[in-house]
Scaffold this active site. Structure first.
Site, mmCIF file in Angstrom:
data_model
loop_
_atom_site.group_PDB
_atom_site.id
_atom_site.type_symbol
_atom_site.label_atom_id
_atom_site.label_comp_id
_atom_site.label_asym_id
_atom_site.label_seq_id
_atom_site.Cartn_x
_atom_site.Cartn_y
_atom_site.Cartn_z
ATOM 1 N N PHE A 274 21.992 26.586 -3.624
ATOM 2 C CA PHE A 274 21.974 27.447 -4.805
ATOM 3 C C PHE A 274 22.974 27.043 -5.893
ATOM 4 O O PHE A 274 23.553 27.919 -6.568
ATOM 5 C CB PHE A 274 22.185 28.918 -4.406
ATOM 6 C CG PHE A 274 21.448 29.295 -3.155
ATOM 7 C CD1 PHE A 274 20.072 29.166 -3.088
ATOM 8 C CD2 PHE A 274 22.131 29.739 -2.031
ATOM 9 C CE1 PHE A 274 19.386 29.482 -1.919
ATOM 10 C CE2 PHE A 274 21.454 30.055 -0.863
ATOM 11 C CZ PHE A 274 20.073 29.918 -0.810
ATOM 12 N N CYS A 275 23.223 25.746 -6.058
ATOM 13 C CA CYS A 275 24.201 25.271 -7.055
ATOM 14 C C CYS A 275 25.550 25.953 -6.858
ATOM 15 O O CYS A 275 26.289 26.212 -7.818
ATOM 16 C CB CYS A 275 23.712 25.488 -8.490
ATOM 17 S SG CYS A 275 22.285 24.495 -8.886
ATOM 18 N N ALA A 276 25.840 26.284 -5.618
ATOM 19 C CA ALA A 276 27.137 26.866 -5.271
ATOM 20 C C ALA A 276 27.461 26.318 -3.887
ATOM 21 O O ALA A 276 27.501 27.057 -2.899
ATOM 22 C CB ALA A 276 27.068 28.386 -5.282
#
Ligand code: PLP
Length: 442
Positions: A366-368
Site C-alpha cells: 500500500f505504498c507504506a
C-alpha cells in the site's frame, strides 16, 4: 459455514450517489455480478454530482487566465471559484493559499521544495510514501511514533520547523492524534502539514480546529477523479519559494538580457501553477467538496461506520485472519481494513476475489512499506504484503457480506480456477473475462 451477520442488501440512498453504482463485472465462469468495489482508499468512484458538473462545464471549457473570449472568462471564474470552495472545505484562514496540484504526492513535494532553507522536518516512518519521501537532507528526523515528537522537536536547531502528520492511515484507516501532534508542535514553534488524503473523504477536515498550517488532499480519493489535488495553507513560505515548475503562468515578466533571461516570477500562488492548469480537475474537486459540505457528515459517517463494524465483525470469523492495527482494535478509524490470512498469498486471494466473486480489493504494501511490514510482524503474520478492503459511498452490506463469505470459501476450500504469476501478479489462467466494448474494440 454460518455467519452471524444477517445477509441483507441496503442501497445507501442516504449518502451522495456515485457513478457506476450499478456496474456489473464478468467472472471467469461466464457469469456477471454487480461489482463490489472495496478499494475506495486507492481511488474512489466519481460522484454523480461531479460527473454532471463536469458535463455541464465541458461546453464552456476554454483557456484560463489570459483568454479574452467569454468562454475563457467562464473557465477562469470556475477555476478561481474552486479555490474558494477548497478554502471553505478545509476551514482555511482568509490569508491561506490554495494551490492546485495533481494529487497529494504532488502537493507534499511542492511544500517540500518551498520550505525555507534549513527547515527541520519531523515525520513518522509509518506514513504513506507520499508523506515519507519528499523530505531530504540533514534536517529531517524520522520517528516511529508520536511519543518521540516532543524530544525530537526539542533537539531541532533554531529555525523553521515542520511536522508532517497523516490524518488517517491508508493501511489501517486509524485516525492519527492530529490535534495532540499539533499541540506538541506548537510548543516548539513548528508548523504542521496534515496529509488528509484518506481523512478528507470520510471526516470533516478543519484547519482551525486541528490547528494545522497546511492540508494536502487528492481529488481522486474524494470522488473527483479528474487529476487535481490541492495544497492549502500559509502563503508566506509558498510566496517566497522558487516556483515549483518553471514556465508560463508562473511569471509576470520575462525579458531578454543578452545571454541571460530576466524573469520576474508571479507574486501569488500562480508561481507554483506553471503551465496550463487543470480547470476540469479543479472544478470536479470543488464540486465534490461542495457536495460533502452541503450533504453534511453525519449520514456519511453513520453509513460507513455501520459497514465498517459489519466488515470487521465478519472478517474476525475468517479462519487465520489477522487484522492490522497501529493503535489497537478499539481505536477510531475510517472504513479501511488491512489484514493477512495465515498460509494464504494475499495476491492470489485478491485475484480470486476478483475473478470468482467480482470483488475489488487491494493487495501489497500500500505504498507504506515500513508501516505494512511492521504491522504484519506485530500481528504475527509472515511476509511483507497484506490485503486491504476499503469502504466508501459506493459500498453496501451485500459487498461486505460477499467479501466475508468469499474469504471463507477461498480460505477453507481454495480457488476454483487456476492462477499463475504473470509479471509478479496472480492472474487467472485462462482469463476469459471480456473487456468492455469500448476497450476491446480498439
Ligand atoms: N497519503 C495517503 C494517506 C494516501 O493514502 C495516499 C494514497 O493512497 C497518498 C498520500 C498519496 O496520494 P496520491 O496518490 O493521490 O498522490
Amino acid at each position: 459455514m454460518t455467519l452471524v451477520i444477517p445477509h441483507a442488501r441496503s442501497v445507501p440512498d442516504a449518502v451522495p450517489p456515485v457513478a457506476g453504482a450499478r456496474l456489473t463485472v464478468p467472472l471467469v465462469d461466464g457469469r456477471r455480478v454487480p461489482y463490489a468495489n472495496l478499494d475506495h482508499a486507492a481511488s474512489a468512484p466519481c460522484l454523480e454530482a461531479v460527473r454532471d458538473a463536469v458535463d455541464e462545464l465541458l461546453p464552456w471549457y476554454a483557456s484560463v487566465h489570459r483568454g479574452a473570449g467569454f468562454a475563457s472568462q467562464v473557465s477562469t471564474k470556475v477555476y478561481e471559484q474552486a479555490r474558494d470552495v477548497l478554502r471553505r472545505f478545509v476551514g482555511a484562514r482568509r490569508t491561506d493559499a490554495v494551490v492546485f496540484t495533481r494529487n497529494t504526492t504532488d502537493a507534499l513535494n511542492l511544500l517540500a521544495r518551498a520550505l525555507p532553507r534549513s527547515t527541520s522536518v519531523v515525520h513518522f516512518d509509518t506514513d504513506h510514501h507520499a508523506a515519507l519521501l519528499p523530505w531530504r537532507g540533514s534536517g529531517v528526523r524520522r520517528l516511529s511514533g508520536v511519543a518521540g515528537l516532543d524530544a525530537a522537536l526539542r533537539d531541532c536547531p533554531t529555525g523553521p520547523r515542520l511536522v508532517v502528520v497523516t490524518g488517517a492511515s491508508n493501511v489501517t484507516g486509524e485516525l492519527w492524534p492530529v490535534a495532540d501532534v499539533a499541540a506538541t508542535a506548537r510548543r516548539h514553534g513548528a508548523r504542521i502539514v496534515l496529509d488528509a488524503a484518506q481523512l478528507a473523504p470520510h471526516r470533516p477536515v478543519d484547519i482551525g480546529a486541528l490547528d494545522v498550517d497546511y492540508v494536502v488532499l487528492s481529488g481522486h480519493k474524494l470522488y473527483a477523479p479528474f487529476g487535481a489535488g490541492a495544497l492549502v495553507g500559509r502563503a508566506d513560505w509558498l510566496r517566497a519559494a522558487d516556483p515549483y515548475l518553471a514556465g508560463g503562468g508562473a511569471t509576470s515578466l520575462v525579458s531578454d538580457r543578452g545571454t541571460e533571461l530576466a524573469v520576474t516570477w508571479s507574486r501569488g500562488v500562480e508561481r507554483h501553477e506553471a503551465g496550463t492548469p487543470n480547470v476540469v480537475g479543479a472544478h470536479a474537486l470543488a464540486v465534490a467538496c461542495e457536495t460533502f459540505l452541503h450533504h453534511g457528515w453525519p449520514t456519511i459517517r453513520a453509513h460507513e461506520q455501520a459497514l465498517l463494524t459489519r466488515l470487521r465483525t465478519g472478517l474476525a470469523t475468517v479462519p487465520g485472519l489477522r487484522e492490522l492495527s497501529l493503535f489497537g482494535a478499539e481505536h477510531d478509524r475510517v472504513g479501511v481494513v488491512s489484514f493477512a490470512v495465515d498460509g494464504q498469498d494475499p495476491g492470489l486471494l485478491a485475484a480470486a476475489l476478483s475473478a470468482e466473486h467480482g470483488i475489488g480489493v487491494r493487495d501489497g504494501a500500500f505504498c507504506a512499506h515500513i508501516a505494512t511490514g511492521r504491522l504484519l510482524a506485530t500481528a504475527g503474520a509472515s511476509g511483507t504484503r497484506a490485503l486491504r478492503a476499503s469502504l466508501g459511498l459506493g459500498s453496501d452490506e451485500e459487498h461486505v457480506d460477499r467479501l466475508v463469505a468469499a474469504l471463507h470459501t477461498l480460505v477453507t476450500t481454495g480457488p476454483t480456477w487456476d492462477y499463475a504469476e504473470v509479471d509478479g501478479r496472480w492472474t487467472p489462467t485462462p482469463d476469459p473475462r471480456p473487456l468492455p466494448p469500448f476497450l476491446s474494440a480498439q
